[in-house]
Scaffold this motif. Structure first.
Motif, PDB file in Angstrom:
ATOM      1  N   SER A 124      35.582 -19.219  44.592  1.00 58.39           N
ATOM      2  CA  SER A 124      35.235 -20.277  43.637  1.00 58.39           C
ATOM      3  C   SER A 124      33.888 -20.056  42.968  1.00 58.39           C
ATOM      4  O   SER A 124      33.595 -20.668  41.939  1.00 58.39           O
ATOM      5  CB  SER A 124      35.221 -21.637  44.351  1.00 58.39           C
ATOM      6  N   ILE A 125      33.070 -19.183  43.536  1.00 55.43           N
ATOM      7  CA  ILE A 125      31.714 -18.988  43.013  1.00 55.43           C
ATOM      8  C   ILE A 125      31.703 -18.380  41.608  1.00 55.43           C
ATOM      9  O   ILE A 125      31.025 -18.920  40.710  1.00 55.43           O
ATOM     10  CB  ILE A 125      30.878 -18.137  43.998  1.00 55.43           C
TER      11      ILE A 125
ATOM     12  N   SER B 195      32.859 -20.870  38.970  1.00 55.46           N
ATOM     13  CA  SER B 195      31.914 -21.991  38.879  1.00 55.46           C
ATOM     14  C   SER B 195      30.680 -21.591  38.079  1.00 55.46           C
ATOM     15  O   SER B 195      30.191 -22.359  37.243  1.00 55.46           O
ATOM     16  CB  SER B 195      31.504 -22.445  40.281  1.00 55.46           C
TER      17      SER B 195
END
Length: 285
Positions: free
Chosen positions: A261-262, A265
């Protein structure tokens, strides 16, 4: 004066209720995110524990995710996903911008019927065609390959031209006409004038085109089959939750979910202003 005070009080009450509602919704949205982050650092193994706050914290879940490759190859899957997402994003962006510009600026026979057919086809979910796509790829001997995924994700991107076309419609055609009078070709008008003015919609298209292959599970599971080396993150993480692996790998699954998810994001945080401008410009168009 009393009427003004009453209106001000009603406005204050509405604002309080609105902020309370937003706070509750944000807690509901953030709670699963906070929980998965805590789980990724949890020292106790297992998919279920009778408490929320971990009794011990460790970073071994992240370390073992990359070092324990006897069963799962997270680092390789991450690179596979990145390769597929980047190349699919580039091809999809080129397709969308080209088709959107042509439909916005040019007038030709069957233009309206084409747009109507594209709109109707875009209403159907992509997974309805996955069996047909699989047999086409199988006939071409292209199953279980990253190239197949790139082609699948980018091939239908041209149908998503409506948002970009709406943005191009907001750019005055007089600019194009003035450039043509000065001797510029269609290609120069597109690359030297339209593209520099279209940064918001380009970034919007890049983000949406990157996100789809980054998170997709359905097409990967159909096309890749049992070829572990060519898995992407979504399919690999799902495999960690199978009955024989979930006890050992659940915390590592949470760590993998946090890591994956980094990048997306960071992209949204950096480019959110352009993302919003692209969407709003398309709505105005």
């Amino acid at each position: 004066m009393s009427r003004y005070r009453r209106m001000s009080f009603n406005k204050f009450v509405r604002n309080v209720f609105a902020h309370i509602l937003l706070f509750v919704l944000s807690v509901i949205w953030l709670f699963p995110v906070f929980w998965i982050v805590l789980t990724s650092f949890r020292g106790e193994k297992g998919s279920f524990v009778p408490y929320f706050w971990p009794k011990s914290f460790t970073i071994n879940n992240y370390v073992q995710l990359f070092t324990d490759t006897q069963q799962f190859y997270y680092a390789k899957w991450f690179m596979n996903t990145l390769i597929v997402a980047v190349f699919s994003c580039l091809l999809s962006t080129l397709y969308v911008l080209g088709i959107s510009y042509a439909l916005s600026r040019m007038r030709f026979k069957m233009r309206k019927p084409f747009m109507n057919v594209a709109l109707i086809l875009g209403m159907f979910p992509g997974f309805m065609s996955m069996i047909a796509v699989y047999y086409i790829l199988k006939g071409l001997n292209m199953t279980q390959s990253l190239l197949a995924l790139i082609l699948v994700y980018s091939a239908g991107a041209g149908l998503n031209f409506y948002i970009a076309k709406g943005f191009f419609d907001t750019i005055p055609k007089a600019i194009d006409e003035a450039a043509v009078i000065d001797g510029a070709s269609r290609w120069k008008v597109f690359t030297k004038i339209t593209i520099p003015l279209s940064r918001p919609i380009i970034i919007y298209t890049v983000l949406t085109s990157f996100l789809a292959p980054w998170t997709d599970y359905i097409f990967v599971s159909v096309i890749m089959g049992d070829n572990y080396d060519k898995y992407t993150i979504a399919l690999g993480l799902y495999k960690m939750l199978e009955k024989e692996f979930i006890t050992t790998w659940y915390n590592r699954f949470a760590a993998g979910a946090v890591i994956v998810s980094i990048p997306i994001s960071i992209l949204f945080i950096i480019m959110q202003r352009y993302y919003a401008e692209g969407a709003s410009g398309a709505i105005k168009g």
